[in-house]
Scaffold this active site. Structure first.
Site, PDB file in Angstrom:
ATOM      1  N   HIS A 198       1.063  -0.943  -0.280  1.00  0.00           N
ATOM      2  CA  HIS A 198       0.310  -0.068   0.209  1.00  0.00           C
ATOM      3  C   HIS A 198       0.926   0.751   0.050  1.00  0.00           C
ATOM      4  O   HIS A 198       0.937   2.346   0.629  1.00  0.00           O
ATOM      5  CB  HIS A 198      -1.372   0.023   0.971  1.00  0.00           C
ATOM      6  N   GLU A 215     -12.837   2.442  -4.657  1.00  0.00           N
ATOM      7  CA  GLU A 215     -13.923   3.984  -4.915  1.00  0.00           C
ATOM      8  C   GLU A 215     -13.182   4.549  -6.166  1.00  0.00           C
ATOM      9  O   GLU A 215     -12.229   4.801  -6.385  1.00  0.00           O
ATOM     10  CB  GLU A 215     -14.037   4.204  -3.663  1.00  0.00           C
TER      11      GLU A 215
END
Length: 380
Positions: A158, A251
């Protein structure tokens, strides 16, 4: 207990609606477009390519995640790895990641790139650097790290790491939550799970929302993000991004100054293997809702608005996003900031890592595999 049941029912309904929308999109989407669009190889033999930027004379600048940057000639010939790169922590999802050319590249030969920067011991974090491409395009000169994500710690996951130059010349950079530090996305004294906005010299950009706020890092533009590997400017100059959800809940967001986008307090996803994240809720006062989300996840990467008419009027203004998980190009039709229809184009590709519109108005893709390709998307 009743509230928990309510949220579980709500999440189930959201997932069901998303599935119906995807099915309708597949039925009503233009199959002829999917069949008519084709790709042609511009370059092959790239190792885990992550980002492409455009240079004059039809050339390209491509990063490879293991820690190499190459110039690709207009005829597809790969240049040798450029000299002058800083040390890169190339492991897991880390490595040499995004790259863009400065808006005035033709006069200043300046580029910006982001990468996983090694720290003491096995620690690392996302960093962004500025450099000048040498006149003979063989090396980087005057390399300066403009920004380093804080704090550094040991993780292979990440990193986020997409760069966008805004119309005012400032730079947006997306930063991942580093996975095991996801709660940091809700704090203002770390850069984890944030979008930052800095000047081209590395200072917090004037007008950043948290400048002068006690305990807050002044580079922060927005927070509550998970792991964004796609960002771009819309035709009206606004900054858009997408981010990976956990299991479900990818998203699209349009980050506004100082706003909280909810991760990991609210999400349309769940833990890997099942089970709610936190309280398993999808909304909370003071936290922004996504513009669009996917259940199940498509693992999005790369993002570009098509502003040219090269593919016909129907596709002009559409948003294009790569799917790592399913190997296709997502085409999203918009009504303002609402996604009204989604199409799956070029299904059967390898993992699509980057999506860009070139100076010629055509779309270009990178496939993230051991022998990755730079592809040009051809009109029908």
């Amino acid at each position: 207990m009743q509230m928990d049941s309510f949220h579980l029912i709500r999440r189930s309904l959201h997932a069901a609606v998303a599935s119906v929308v995807c099915a309708l999109s597949a039925l009503t989407g233009s199959a002829s477009w999917a069949q008519d669009l084709k790709t042609v190889d511009v370059a092959t033999g790239l190792v885990r390519p992550w980002a492409v930027a455009f240079l004059p004379q039809g050339r390209f600048l491509v990063t490879e995640r293991p820690g190499r940057m190459r110039v690709v000639e207009a005829d597809g010939k790969l240049g040798a790895p450029l000299a002058g790169l800083p040390s890169v922590a190339a492991a897991g999802q880390g490595g040499l990641l995004d790259v863009i050319a400065d808006s005035a590249f033709e006069s200043n030969r300046t580029i910006y790139f982001c990468f996983s920067e090694p720290g003491p011991g096995a620690t690392n974090s996302t960093a962004m650097a500025r450099a000048r491409l040498s006149a003979d395009s063989t090396r980087l000169e005057d390399v300066k790290v403009l920004f380093s994500q804080k704090p550094k710690f040991e993780s292979r996951l990440h990193f986020g790491c997409r760069i966008v130059e805004a119309a005012d010349g400032n730079l947006f950079l997306t930063l991942g939550d580093r996975f095991s530090r996801m709660e940091d996305a809700q704090t203002l004294d770390t850069h984890h799970g944030k979008v930052v906005r800095i000047t081209k010299d590395g200072a917090p950009a004037p007008g950043n929302p948290l400048i002068g706020t006690a305990g807050a890092l002044p580079e922060i533009w927005s927070y509550g993000h998970r792991n964004s590997q796609g960002a771009t400017l819309a035709p009206d100059g606004t900054f858009w991004m997408h981010e990976h959800g956990p299991q479900g809940g990818d998203e699209i967001n349009v980050p506004q100054a100082g706003r909280n986008y909810g991760w990991p307090v609210i999400t349309f996803g769940e833990n890997y293997g099942g089970g709610p994240i936190g309280k398993g809720i999808t909304a909370m006062a003071g936290m922004e809702q996504p513009l669009h989300y996917w259940v199940p996840s498509i693992a999005p990467s790369g993002m570009a608005f098509l502003t040219s008419g090269r593919y016909g009027a129907a596709m002009k203004g559409n948003l294009f996003i790569g799917s790592l998980k399913f190997g296709y190009l997502a085409r999203l039709e918009l009504d303002g900031r609402k996604v009204v229809r989604e199409h799956k184009l070029l299904q059967g590709l390898e993992r699509v890592r980057d999506v860009r519109q070139g100076p010629d108005g055509l779309l270009y893709l990178l496939t993230d595999v051991e022998r990755g390709r730079l592809l040009r998307v051809l009109p029908p």
